[in-house]
Design a protein around this motif. Structure first.
Motif, PDB file in Angstrom:
ATOM      1  N   ARG A   1       0.819  -1.190   0.000  1.00 29.04           N
ATOM      2  CA  ARG A   1       0.000   0.000   0.000  1.00 29.04           C
ATOM      3  C   ARG A   1       0.869   1.264   0.000  1.00 29.04           C
ATOM      4  N   PHE A   2       2.041   1.182   0.642  1.00 33.33           N
ATOM      5  CA  PHE A   2       2.951   2.326   0.629  1.00 33.33           C
ATOM      6  C   PHE A   2       3.525   2.546  -0.771  1.00 33.33           C
ATOM      7  N   ASN A   3       3.757   1.428  -1.515  1.00 36.40           N
ATOM      8  CA  ASN A   3       4.304   1.519  -2.869  1.00 36.40           C
ATOM      9  C   ASN A   3       3.336   2.188  -3.839  1.00 36.40           C
ATOM     10  N   ARG A   4       2.038   2.200  -3.483  1.00 39.75           N
ATOM     11  CA  ARG A   4       1.096   2.888  -4.350  1.00 39.75           C
ATOM     12  C   ARG A   4       1.387   4.391  -4.347  1.00 39.75           C
ATOM     13  N   ILE A   5       1.895   4.880  -3.208  1.00 36.00           N
ATOM     14  CA  ILE A   5       2.245   6.289  -3.092  1.00 36.00           C
ATOM     15  C   ILE A   5       3.676   6.537  -3.585  1.00 36.00           C
ATOM     16  N   ALA A   6       4.592   5.665  -3.182  1.00 34.80           N
ATOM     17  CA  ALA A   6       6.026   5.781  -3.573  1.00 34.80           C
ATOM     18  C   ALA A   6       6.455   4.464  -4.199  1.00 34.80           C
ATOM     19  N   PRO A   7       6.146   4.300  -5.483  1.00 37.21           N
ATOM     20  CA  PRO A   7       6.377   2.993  -6.122  1.00 37.21           C
ATOM     21  C   PRO A   7       7.851   2.577  -6.177  1.00 37.21           C
ATOM     22  N   GLU A   8       8.807   3.529  -6.115  1.00 40.79           N
ATOM     23  CA  GLU A   8      10.217   3.143  -6.233  1.00 40.79           C
ATOM     24  C   GLU A   8      10.807   2.683  -4.894  1.00 40.79           C
ATOM     25  N   TYR A   9      10.075   2.884  -3.798  1.00 39.29           N
ATOM     26  CA  TYR A   9      10.573   2.430  -2.500  1.00 39.29           C
ATOM     27  C   TYR A   9      10.477   0.910  -2.437  1.00 39.29           C
ATOM     28  N   TYR A  10      11.363   0.315  -1.640  1.00 38.99           N
ATOM     29  CA  TYR A  10      11.473  -1.148  -1.630  1.00 38.99           C
ATOM     30  C   TYR A  10      11.511  -1.610  -0.183  1.00 38.99           C
ATOM     31  N   PHE A  11      10.626  -2.592   0.170  1.00 37.06           N
ATOM     32  CA  PHE A  11      10.685  -3.224   1.484  1.00 37.06           C
ATOM     33  C   PHE A  11      10.531  -4.718   1.302  1.00 37.06           C
ATOM     34  N   LYS A  12      11.302  -5.437   2.142  1.00 41.50           N
ATOM     35  CA  LYS A  12      11.213  -6.894   2.067  1.00 41.50           C
ATOM     36  C   LYS A  12      11.728  -7.473   3.378  1.00 41.50           C
ATOM     37  N   GLN A  13      10.919  -8.411   3.950  1.00 42.64           N
ATOM     38  CA  GLN A  13      11.411  -9.171   5.113  1.00 42.64           C
ATOM     39  C   GLN A  13      11.949 -10.468   4.547  1.00 42.64           C
ATOM     40  N   ALA A  14      13.258 -10.416   4.193  1.00 44.57           N
ATOM     41  CA  ALA A  14      13.876 -11.495   3.428  1.00 44.57           C
ATOM     42  C   ALA A  14      14.458 -12.547   4.355  1.00 44.57           C
ATOM     43  N   ALA A  15      14.346 -13.824   3.906  1.00 40.61           N
ATOM     44  CA  ALA A  15      14.922 -14.952   4.664  1.00 40.61           C
ATOM     45  C   ALA A  15      15.556 -15.923   3.690  1.00 40.61           C
ATOM     46  N   ILE A  16      16.517 -16.669   4.197  1.00 41.52           N
ATOM     47  CA  ILE A  16      17.182 -17.655   3.335  1.00 41.52           C
ATOM     48  C   ILE A  16      16.262 -18.853   3.094  1.00 41.52           C
ATOM     49  N   ASN A  17      15.459 -19.240   4.146  1.00 39.20           N
ATOM     50  CA  ASN A  17      14.536 -20.380   4.008  1.00 39.20           C
ATOM     51  C   ASN A  17      13.130 -19.907   4.407  1.00 39.20           C
ATOM     52  N   PRO A  18      12.486 -19.038   3.558  1.00 39.46           N
ATOM     53  CA  PRO A  18      11.192 -18.472   3.943  1.00 39.46           C
ATOM     54  C   PRO A  18      10.034 -19.465   3.697  1.00 39.46           C
ATOM     55  N   ARG A  19       8.975 -19.199   4.396  1.00 31.90           N
ATOM     56  CA  ARG A  19       7.782 -20.024   4.172  1.00 31.90           C
ATOM     57  C   ARG A  19       7.078 -19.560   2.903  1.00 31.90           C
ATOM     58  N   ASN A  20       7.057 -18.259   2.709  1.00 30.73           N
ATOM     59  CA  ASN A  20       6.419 -17.685   1.527  1.00 30.73           C
ATOM     60  C   ASN A  20       7.519 -17.353   0.514  1.00 30.73           C
ATOM     61  N   PRO A  21       7.428 -17.834  -0.715  1.00 29.79           N
ATOM     62  CA  PRO A  21       8.464 -17.546  -1.718  1.00 29.79           C
ATOM     63  C   PRO A  21       8.668 -16.061  -1.953  1.00 29.79           C
ATOM     64  N   LEU A  22       7.691 -15.229  -1.643  1.00 35.42           N
ATOM     65  CA  LEU A  22       7.859 -13.792  -1.856  1.00 35.42           C
ATOM     66  C   LEU A  22       8.929 -13.209  -0.933  1.00 35.42           C
ATOM     67  N   ASN A  23       9.211 -13.921   0.144  1.00 39.17           N
ATOM     68  CA  ASN A  23      10.216 -13.444   1.099  1.00 39.17           C
ATOM     69  C   ASN A  23      11.611 -14.039   0.862  1.00 39.17           C
ATOM     70  N   GLN A  24      11.796 -14.721  -0.272  1.00 36.69           N
ATOM     71  CA  GLN A  24      13.101 -15.348  -0.553  1.00 36.69           C
ATOM     72  C   GLN A  24      14.174 -14.255  -0.742  1.00 36.69           C
ATOM     73  N   ALA A  25      15.281 -14.360  -0.005  1.00 38.50           N
ATOM     74  CA  ALA A  25      16.370 -13.359  -0.053  1.00 38.50           C
ATOM     75  C   ALA A  25      17.134 -13.454  -1.372  1.00 38.50           C
ATOM     76  N   ASP A  26      17.463 -12.277  -1.947  1.00 35.37           N
ATOM     77  CA  ASP A  26      18.313 -12.268  -3.144  1.00 35.37           C
ATOM     78  C   ASP A  26      19.784 -12.393  -2.719  1.00 35.37           C
ATOM     79  N   SER A  27      20.686 -12.243  -3.694  1.00 34.24           N
ATOM     80  CA  SER A  27      22.117 -12.469  -3.397  1.00 34.24           C
ATOM     81  C   SER A  27      22.668 -11.467  -2.384  1.00 34.24           C
TER      82      SER A  27
END
Length: 712
Positions: free
Chosen positions: A90-116
């Motif tokens: 919902r925050f990205n609707r106002i500031a689409p270039e901002y980035y947030f992620k609760q990243a994990a190496i072994n996440p339950r939800n694939p959307l939280n998979q950590a990049d390199s």
């Protein structure tokens, strides 16, 4: 490189470096501000999200556990990661270039998979538990982002959903499976909360500002540079060129000395011009003084030259008088010495009857005293010749080993009387040496006689010979009294002797080592001594193994004879006795020669002057003639010329027996031998024995040249 060129290059470098440095400073300042702003924004956004997660974790989730069944789980209200992700959407609707992620190496939800990048940061947090946050820039999707990350730690409350799958709510296992998102441990850092703030626009603006500043600065500074350069050229370079031109005129034309420069300013250039004007005036005054001094100096030089010429004439006269004195002294002293030594030998050999022991001792004292005086005279004359440059080397190739054996045979009796051992250490393949054999023997006799003289009874003397690097090294080592370091300083000086009680027991002139040093130097060598008091001495000298170009080479066949016993020249059987004509004006010298020759089996005829010598030679036609040079009426050279020009006497061998040692003249006029008084009996008889050889086909005497000099 000219000064204006150097100044221009220097100014360009200053301008370029200044503009570049300022632009770089502005670029760094702009990007730094962009990063600080991004940091502030990231901290605010992350703080808001963490506050929201804390509310759901501490307030909403506990209430939901009371409202829903035990094995049920409502993700929308109980999962903090889900809530954070939904808020970020919902925050990205106002500031689409901002980035947030609760990243994990072994996440339950694939959307939280950590990049390199996030995976690497998670590893760093686990490796450094004290590390609380990570900041930095990185590219994402072709754009530059500022990243701010904080770790989230596995707590006891988290194990309900992320621990053992069997303990997790049934809804979670059915929805996401029992594989991912489980196996957590308390204190473990499974992931990070990452905020990305775009900074690409700020960096692009900074680069644009950098280029604008560079272009504007270069344009402005170029105009400024041109104006400064013109001013520098007019005010500095022009004046310096004027000064340089006047300097060049003065250097090329002495008449320009004193020339002045017009002073146009009061700055440093003007001060330089004033200093030059003062220097020019001072130089003009100094030049005038120098010219006056030069004129005076030429006058003084002319006077000094006249004085030096007069002094040189007086020195030449004094040197001539010294030479005449030495020649007269040689004649006046050697003539009586010839008789003293010769008649002492006659008495010693019993030719006038046997002597009792006391008489024999007196005769030996007379003979030894005469020999000592003769040695002193010879040393003085030799040194005088060397210093006057009249001593010549008659060099030839000879065997060094054979010569040393002959020298030892001469000095061995002296060593045996003191029970001294003599030893020579020389390699078997020792090459021949090129030197003056007479002078070589003389310097070896000097060193060996000194070693014998100053070595107590029972000692030893060793001669070491080697040849390396085109150089002979010869050493004479003794076990004598030694020489102190103080005495070694002037050991090779004339008339210097070692000042010790033992050394003073022996006679000496102090000339032997001085003469030895000069003889070695004439051969192109060097001599030195190594010694300690009470431990003996080692005299060493070198001689070149090759022919030095500086040697005076006497191209004349010569033979140096060594003697042991006098030849048996007495007639045998009915052979007639050979006649010897003795041309000698000194009665004692003639009598001495007569005694030696008659005792050896010759007939003797005496002539007391030059004319009588020529007359008796024609009448008697002797086997040989002994000829003194300094004869009355006709000297020996005139007699020798007449004898060689007369057919009846030209083949009679003539042996010069004289005080003067002018070998070259004697041999050039036809003499076959040359003996310098006082003549040793053995030398005389050996010379005559050598003449008694088969004649040549034309009846001429044997081609024998003898260089013989008195002992010492």
């Amino acid at each position: 490189m000219k000064l204006q060129t150097k100044f221009g290059i220097f100014l360009i470098l200053i301008v370029f470096l200044g503009i570049t440095g300022f632009s770089a400073f502005m670029y760094r300042n702009t990007t730094g501000k962009a990063i600080r702003h991004a940091q502030e924004k990231a901290e605010i956004v992350l703080a808001e999200i963490e506050a929201m997660q804390s509310y759901f974790r501490e307030v909403v989730r506990p209430k939901m556990y009371h409202l829903i069944p035990k094995d049920d789980f409502m993700v929308e209200t109980m999962s903090t990661s889900y809530v954070a992700r939904e808020v970020a959407k919902r925050f990205n609707r106002i500031a689409p270039e901002y980035y947030f992620k609760q990243a994990a190496i072994n996440p339950r939800n694939p959307l939280n998979q950590a990049d390199s990048l996030e995976t690497e940061v998670i590893k760093q947090f686990n490796q450094n538990p004290e590390m609380k946050e990570w900041r930095g820039t990185a590219n994402k999707n072709g754009k530059k982002y500022y990243y701010f990350m904080r770790p989230f730690v596995m707590e006891e409350l988290c194990l309900k959903c992320h621990g053992n799958p069997e303990d997790a709510p049934k809804y979670i296992v059915d929805t996401y499976g029992a594989r991912n998102g489980f196996g957590g441990k308390v204190g473990e850092i499974p992931g990070v909360k990452a905020i990305g703030i775009p900074v690409e626009t700020a960096f692009a603006d900074a680069r644009k500002d950098f280029l604008n500043i560079m272009m504007f600065g270069l344009s402005s500074m170029s105009v400024l540079f041109f104006l400064v350069f013109l001013l520098f050229r007019k005010t500095v370079i022009g004046n310096l060129r004027n000064i340089t031109r006047i300097f060049t005129d003065i250097a090329n034309n002495s008449n320009e000395i004193g020339r002045q420069i017009e002073v146009k300013s009061s700055d440093e250039i003007g001060a330089l011009a004033e200093a030059f004007n003062k220097m020019s005036l001072k130089l003009f005054e100094s030049t005038q003084e120098l010219q006056t001094a030069r004129d005076n100096l030429e006058h003084e030089v002319a006077q000094r030259t006249a004085q030096l010429q007069q002094a040189n004439a007086e020195l030449e006269k004094a040197n001539k008088l010294k030479s005449e004195f030495l020649a007269n002294m040689s004649h006046e002293l050697r003539t009586p010495l010839n008789s003293i030594i010769g008649f002492a030998e006659v008495l010693r050999d019993g030719l006038c009857g046997e002597l009792n022991p006391e008489q024999m001792e007196c005769v030996l004292d007379i003979h030894n005293g005469g020999q000592h005086l003769l040695q002193m005279i010879n040393d003085v004359l030799d040194l005088s010749k060397i210093e006057a440059g009249k001593m010549e080397l008659h060099c030839e190739v000879f065997s060094l080993s054979t010569t040393l054996d002959g020298i030892l045979s001469v000095v061995r009796d002296m060593a045996n009387r003191k029970k001294l051992s003599l030893q020579v250490n020389a390699p078997d393949n020792l090459p021949d040496i090129y030197a003056d054999p007479v002078k070589f023997k003389q310097l070896m006799y000097n060193l060996l006689s000194n070693a014998i003289k100053f070595t107590p009874e029972g000692g030893s003397i060793t001669i070491d010979v080697s040849c390396e690097n085109d150089e002979f090294l010869i050493s004479v080592t003794d076990t004598g009294i030694g020489i102190s370091p103080e005495d070694q300083l002037y050991l090779f000086d004339k008339f210097k002797q070692v000042d010790s009680s033992y050394a003073r027991q022996y006679e000496g002139t102090g000339l032997g080592l001085a003469l030895t040093k000069r003889l070695v130097s004439m051969h192109g060598g060097d001599i030195w001594v190594e010694s300690e008091p009470g431990k003996g001495s080692k005299f060493s000298f070198t001689l070149p193994a090759r022919t030095p170009k500086t040697f005076f080479i006497q191209e004349k066949p010569s033979v140096t004879l060594e003697f042991t016993e006098p030849p048996e020249a007495k007639p045998s059987g009915g052979e007639p006795r050979k006649t010897i004509l003795v041309a000698e004006d000194n009665l004692q010298a003639a009598q001495l020669l007569t005694i030696h020759l008659i005792e050896a089996g010759y007939n003797v005829v005496v002539a007391r002057d030059g004319e009588e010598a020529v007359k008796k030679a024609r009448e008697v036609k002797p086997f040989a003639i002994t000829l003194d040079v300094m004869l009355p009426q006709k000297d020996g050279w005139q007699v020798l010329q007449e004898l060689k020009n007369f057919s009846a006497t030209k083949n009679i061998p003539v042996i010069i027996v004289s005080i003067v040692d002018e070998y070259d003249i004697g041999f050039s006029l036809g003499a076959v031998g040359y003996l310098v008084k006082p003549v040793d009996k053995k030398q005389l008889l050996q010379t005559l024995a050598e003449l008694d050889l088969p004649a040549s086909k034309n009846g001429a005497p044997p081609n024998l040249f003898l260089f013989l000099k008195e002992k010492g």
